[in-house]
Scaffold this motif. Sequence first.
Motif, PDB file in Angstrom:
ATOM      1  N   LEU A   1      36.917  26.865  33.935  1.00 10.15           N
ATOM      2  CA  LEU A   1      36.391  27.614  35.077  1.00 10.15           C
ATOM      3  C   LEU A   1      37.557  28.108  35.935  1.00 10.15           C
ATOM      4  O   LEU A   1      38.487  27.347  36.224  1.00 10.15           O
ATOM      5  N   PRO A   2      37.509  29.384  36.366  1.00 12.28           N
ATOM      6  CA  PRO A   2      38.586  29.902  37.212  1.00 12.28           C
ATOM      7  C   PRO A   2      38.508  29.323  38.624  1.00 12.28           C
ATOM      8  O   PRO A   2      37.415  29.142  39.169  1.00 12.28           O
TER       9      PRO A   2
ATOM     10  N   ILE B   1      45.888  41.509  43.443  1.00 11.92           N
ATOM     11  CA  ILE B   1      44.746  42.400  43.331  1.00 11.92           C
ATOM     12  C   ILE B   1      43.546  41.795  44.047  1.00 11.92           C
ATOM     13  O   ILE B   1      43.505  40.603  44.307  1.00 11.92           O
ATOM     14  N   THR B   2      42.563  42.608  44.375  1.00  5.52           N
ATOM     15  CA  THR B   2      41.311  42.124  44.952  1.00  5.52           C
ATOM     16  C   THR B   2      40.232  42.300  43.890  1.00  5.52           C
ATOM     17  O   THR B   2      40.050  43.412  43.378  1.00  5.52           O
TER      18      THR B   2
ATOM     19  N   ALA C   1      37.123  36.935  38.017  1.00  5.29           N
ATOM     20  CA  ALA C   1      38.261  36.021  38.138  1.00  5.29           C
ATOM     21  C   ALA C   1      38.704  35.438  36.796  1.00  5.29           C
ATOM     22  O   ALA C   1      39.899  35.260  36.561  1.00  5.29           O
ATOM     23  N   GLY C   2      37.773  35.145  35.909  1.00  2.26           N
ATOM     24  CA  GLY C   2      38.124  34.568  34.610  1.00  2.26           C
ATOM     25  C   GLY C   2      38.969  35.474  33.746  1.00  2.26           C
ATOM     26  O   GLY C   2      39.633  35.018  32.816  1.00  2.26           O
ATOM     27  N   GLU C   3      38.989  36.752  34.049  1.00  2.00           N
ATOM     28  CA  GLU C   3      39.782  37.720  33.291  1.00  2.00           C
ATOM     29  C   GLU C   3      41.208  37.838  33.828  1.00  2.00           C
ATOM     30  O   GLU C   3      42.006  38.620  33.309  1.00  2.00           O
ATOM     31  N   HIS C   4      41.530  37.076  34.894  1.00  2.00           N
ATOM     32  CA  HIS C   4      42.817  37.223  35.565  1.00  2.00           C
ATOM     33  C   HIS C   4      43.526  35.884  35.764  1.00  2.00           C
ATOM     34  O   HIS C   4      44.192  35.682  36.786  1.00  2.00           O
TER      35      HIS C   4
ATOM     36  N   THR D   1      47.083  35.117  37.570  1.00  2.00           N
ATOM     37  CA  THR D   1      47.361  36.278  38.409  1.00  2.00           C
ATOM     38  C   THR D   1      47.181  35.951  39.889  1.00  2.00           C
ATOM     39  O   THR D   1      46.167  35.374  40.262  1.00  2.00           O
ATOM     40  N   PRO D   2      48.138  36.338  40.740  1.00  2.52           N
ATOM     41  CA  PRO D   2      47.895  36.242  42.182  1.00  2.52           C
ATOM     42  C   PRO D   2      46.816  37.268  42.539  1.00  2.52           C
ATOM     43  O   PRO D   2      46.903  38.426  42.132  1.00  2.52           O
ATOM     44  N   ALA D   3      45.801  36.817  43.256  1.00  2.00           N
ATOM     45  CA  ALA D   3      44.681  37.706  43.558  1.00  2.00           C
ATOM     46  C   ALA D   3      43.968  37.267  44.822  1.00  2.00           C
ATOM     47  O   ALA D   3      44.158  36.154  45.315  1.00  2.00           O
TER      48      ALA D   3
END
Length: 132
Positions: free
Chosen positions: A115-116, A30-31, A37-40, A43-45
């Motif tokens: 931190l993400p 996802i973009t 970012a901290g919510e994912h 996840t590949p993003a």
Amino acid sequence: MLPLVALVLVLALVLSRIIDPGSAPPEPGITISALEAGEHIGTPAEVCGTVVSADYITQSDGTPTFLNLDKPYPEPAFTGVIFGSDRHKFRSPPEEFFLNRSVCISGTIRLHNNLPQIIISDPEQISLSNHR
């Protein structure tokens, strides 16, 4: 018996290259923005934001370069990390080239010290963006 052992070793080597996420730039999933970012985590993003602070820490293990997006250190929204062993892959010092630029960083989002972040092992994982 020896050919069987050799076959198993070759198979293990091939599988390790397939499974090892550091062996090739990951495909973006996802973009999202740096603030999301901290919510994912996990996840590949493709994480997009502006590099508002950047540091090359030569006195630290792994001599990392930190590219902090949207909020500066010590509380960045998201950080792209380039270890010293991968710096030679970049044409210019990343902490200078990307500072104050809008970028997108691809990879799997991990959590480090709450931190993400994404580890950038290949220059193809980071691109200039006009996301503003």
